[in-house]
Scaffold this motif. Structure first.
Motif, PDB file in Angstrom:
ATOM      1  N   ARG A  17      -8.418  -6.171  -0.514  1.00 52.16           N
ATOM      2  CA  ARG A  17      -8.613  -5.903   0.907  1.00 52.16           C
ATOM      3  C   ARG A  17      -9.290  -4.549   1.106  1.00 52.16           C
TER       4      ARG A  17
ATOM      5  N   LEU B 224     -10.579  -1.461   4.223  1.00 54.59           N
ATOM      6  CA  LEU B 224     -10.369  -0.829   5.526  1.00 54.59           C
ATOM      7  C   LEU B 224     -11.580   0.027   5.855  1.00 54.59           C
TER       8      LEU B 224
ATOM      9  N   ASN C 134      -9.559 -10.365   5.022  1.00 53.13           N
ATOM     10  CA  ASN C 134      -9.175  -9.265   4.137  1.00 53.13           C
ATOM     11  C   ASN C 134      -9.729  -7.917   4.590  1.00 53.13           C
TER      12      ASN C 134
ATOM     13  N   SER D 103      -9.762  -4.963   7.649  1.00 58.15           N
ATOM     14  CA  SER D 103      -9.173  -4.426   8.881  1.00 58.15           C
ATOM     15  C   SER D 103      -9.874  -3.126   9.227  1.00 58.15           C
TER      16      SER D 103
ATOM     17  N   HIS E 244      -6.777  -2.012  14.765  1.00 56.35           N
ATOM     18  CA  HIS E 244      -5.690  -1.254  15.378  1.00 56.35           C
ATOM     19  C   HIS E 244      -6.317  -0.028  16.033  1.00 56.35           C
TER      20      HIS E 244
ATOM     21  N   VAL F 149      -3.516   4.939   6.000  1.00 50.18           N
ATOM     22  CA  VAL F 149      -3.359   3.488   6.151  1.00 50.18           C
ATOM     23  C   VAL F 149      -3.813   2.777   4.874  1.00 50.18           C
ATOM     24  N   ALA F 150      -4.949   3.213   4.307  1.00 51.40           N
ATOM     25  CA  ALA F 150      -5.439   2.583   3.080  1.00 51.40           C
ATOM     26  C   ALA F 150      -4.441   2.757   1.939  1.00 51.40           C
ATOM     27  N   ASN F 151      -3.854   3.951   1.812  1.00 50.47           N
ATOM     28  CA  ASN F 151      -2.848   4.192   0.766  1.00 50.47           C
ATOM     29  C   ASN F 151      -1.642   3.300   0.955  1.00 50.47           C
ATOM     30  N   GLN F 152      -1.149   3.254   2.173  1.00 51.04           N
ATOM     31  CA  GLN F 152       0.080   2.507   2.448  1.00 51.04           C
ATOM     32  C   GLN F 152      -0.108   1.011   2.215  1.00 51.04           C
ATOM     33  N   GLN F 153      -1.281   0.501   2.551  1.00 56.59           N
ATOM     34  CA  GLN F 153      -1.501  -0.943   2.508  1.00 56.59           C
ATOM     35  C   GLN F 153      -2.302  -1.393   1.286  1.00 56.59           C
ATOM     36  N   GLY F 154      -2.611  -0.470   0.369  1.00 60.41           N
ATOM     37  CA  GLY F 154      -3.316  -0.849  -0.849  1.00 60.41           C
ATOM     38  C   GLY F 154      -4.714  -1.372  -0.605  1.00 60.41           C
ATOM     39  N   GLN F 155      -5.430  -0.751   0.339  1.00 60.40           N
ATOM     40  CA  GLN F 155      -6.783  -1.192   0.685  1.00 60.40           C
ATOM     41  C   GLN F 155      -7.825  -0.236   0.115  1.00 60.40           C
TER      42      GLN F 155
END
Length: 568
Positions: free
Chosen positions: A294, A296, A320, A322, A351, A394-400
């Motif tokens: 995914r 971002l 995939n 965001s 978002h 956000v990328a770190n938290q969601q593995g993007q």
């Protein structure tokens, strides 16, 4: 003989996995009656393997993998595999860029690359020695095959800008009179390359009076994108067969058949389609080979982030992708609406994270140290850095995979913010000038792009980028009513200067002689040099031009002596 051209997409350093890809292609080719499978340059390693070639354990693994291929070839065709052949002494470099013939009886080196590029992104003399003679392979059936590797074909002064000093591998084969010339290549993409390769192969065919098979790697490896576009040309230089651009393919060709095209050849894609397909391939492979599913990005309502969103949706699927909308007090309602409309057209998730409160918090925290609230460029850069921090979080938290959205014009003159809009793992359009961004987006929204859009899984009908975004004056919206033109020349003036300074290495005096103003040339040259420290810290970008910022751009950060644009 029936030859199979395996236009493969290897993973650099994955010798076992690449051998499996070669073996799968051999099974497919053998089922169609092929007796010999061709694979690209260094196909067992993936190109470019760089310092992986310096690891003794991996070199030892190569022999084991080749032995394994031999054991699994029972009933299958023979193979020509791109490998690193060891030299027979202890001197450095200790390898040849070579080709191995692999069949059921074993494997052996049969060709060594003679012209080793060490310009732009290439650094082959770091790892390889040049081969020292013509490479002719005579098969058991009697066919005489001339073997060359990539740069060995690039020996025509009249066709190419610069020709490497060294032997002419094509001339060395003239007296041998081969039945066929094979060139195994890993040639990176730029839009002018397919036509030039076709011309080079055609000239070699005429010189040797035999067909030429040009087989190129496909896929993205870090910053480089390989477009494939493999082909076979007849002795008169006409094209007999061509493989698709930017996708894997295995195609069988009968060298004893008619030496003319037996079916209509596909129409060569236009420049914009080639660019789009190469960028999509580059993002897909960079993400996939680095373990990301995914991605971002920040979506601003501007044309750069819109193009990156289109490319990302095509590469990884809209489900995939965001995006974050991060409006400040200076963001126009039009930009927010344009970003939302684009996301809806692409069916990507968004978002909205307003940053006004964060801006006020930074102002409050910094005022004691500064004696006042942040002003001017400092305040503008804070907005960019706030957005960059949110995106990274956000990328770190969601593995993007975070995709940066800056273009080449901005990167060239430093119109970008370290630790802000430059944050990310891949700069998707960092090798596209702003005028090229506009041209590509215009084409994407044109009727001519519909078939390509459908093939890439994008909506076929209607606009994607949208006229509102395409016609909007470029702006970072970091202060009220800001436009890029407040700080930079119009891109129609800036980009030709940048192309001259970066790609053509044109002198300032020559640019002035071509009609550009002396103060403007000197200003752009100064901006280009001063921004070097930013580019050194930038995310890797996808190279789609003859000269990109990346491993092929090697200027010092601390340097003086700018040339004057005025008379000497």
């Amino acid at each position: 003989m029936r030859l199979a051209l395996a236009q493969l997409n290897p993973v650099v350093g994955d010798l076992r996995g690449n051998a499996e890809r070669i073996l799968a292609a051999a099974r497919s080719a053998s089922a169609e009656g092929a007796t010999l499978l061709l694979t690209p340059e260094l196909s067992l390693w993936g190109y470019p393997p760089r310092d992986l070639l310096l690891q003794p354990a991996r070199l030892a693994l190569q022999s084991a993998v080749l032995d394994g291929l031999v054991e699994q070839l029972d009933g299958l065709c023979s193979l020509l595999v791109g490998v690193a052949l060891p030299c027979d002494d202890d001197r450095a470099p200790g390898l040849y860029n070579g080709i191995a013939l692999v069949d059921q009886g074993g494997w052996r080196g049969v060709a060594r690359k003679q012209l080793l590029p060490s310009y732009d992104v290439f650094d082959e003399r770091r790892y390889f020695r040049p081969g020292d003679g013509p490479c002719l392979l005579t098969l058991e059936e009697g066919e005489r095959l001339g073997l060359t590797i990539c740069e060995d074909l690039w020996v025509e002064d009249a066709l190419q800008r610069e020709r490497l000093a060294g032997p002419d591998p094509i001339a060395a084969l003239v007296e041998a009179k081969p039945d066929l010339l094979i060139n195994l290549a890993a040639s990176p993409f730029d839009p002018s390359k397919p036509a030039l390769r076709r011309q080079l192969a055609g000239q070699a065919a005429r010189r040797l009076n035999c067909p030429v098979v040009y087989l190129n790697q496909v896929g993205g490896n870090d910053e480089l994108v390989f477009d494939g576009s493999s082909l076979v040309v007849a002795p008169d230089g006409s094209t007999l067969l061509e493989l698709p651009a930017c996708r894997e393919a295995v195609q069988v060709w009968d060298s004893s058949g008619p030496q003319q095209a037996t079916a209509p050849l596909s129409q060569t894609p236009c420049r914009e389609e080639l660019l789009l397909r190469a960028l999509v391939l580059g993002v897909r492979d960079y993400a996939g080979k680095c373990g990301f599913q995914r991605a971002l990005l920040g979506l601003s309502g501007g044309i750069d982030s819109a193009l990156v969103a289109v490319i990302a949706a095509a590469a990884l699927g809209p489900e995939n992708i965001s995006a974050l909308l991060m409006p400040s007090p200076w963001s126009s309602s039009g930009s927010i609406n344009d970003a939302t409309a684009l996301a809806n057209r692409l069916n990507i998730k968004t978002h909205t994270l307003p940053i006004q409160g964060l801006m006020q918090g930074f102002d409050t925290s910094l005022t004691p140290a500064l004696g006042q609230q942040p002003q001017g460029v400092t305040a503008e850069n804070l907005q960019s850095r706030i957005r960059g921090t949110l995106l990274m979080a956000v990328a770190n938290q969601q593995g993007q995979l975070l995709l940066t959205t800056g273009n080449k014009s901005e990167l060239a003159v430093g119109y970008c913010t370290l630790y802000g809009d430059m944050n990310g793992g891949l700069a998707v359009i960092g090798d596209l000038y702003k005028t090229s961004v506009f041209a590509l987006c215009d084409w994407i929204d044109s009727p001519e792009a519909r078939n390509c859009r459908e093939d890439l899984g994008l909506p076929q009908q209607g606009e994607l980028v949208g006229e509102a975004i395409r016609r909007k004056p470029p702006s970072a919206e970091l202060r009220p009513d800001q436009k890029d033109s407040d700080s930079l020349p119009d891109y129609s003036e800036l980009d030709p200067l940048l192309k001259g300074l970066i790609q053509e290495r044109t002198t300032p005096q020559a640019l002035v002689a071509a009609g550009h103003d002396i103060p403007l040339v000197e200003r752009v040259q100064r901006l280009l040099q001063r921004a070097e420290f930013k580019r050194r810290q930038a995310a890797p970008l996808l190279k789609v031009s003859p000269q990109a910022f990346g491993s092929g751009w090697r200027l010092p950060i601390a340097a003086g002596g700018l040339c004057s644009a005025g008379p000497d």
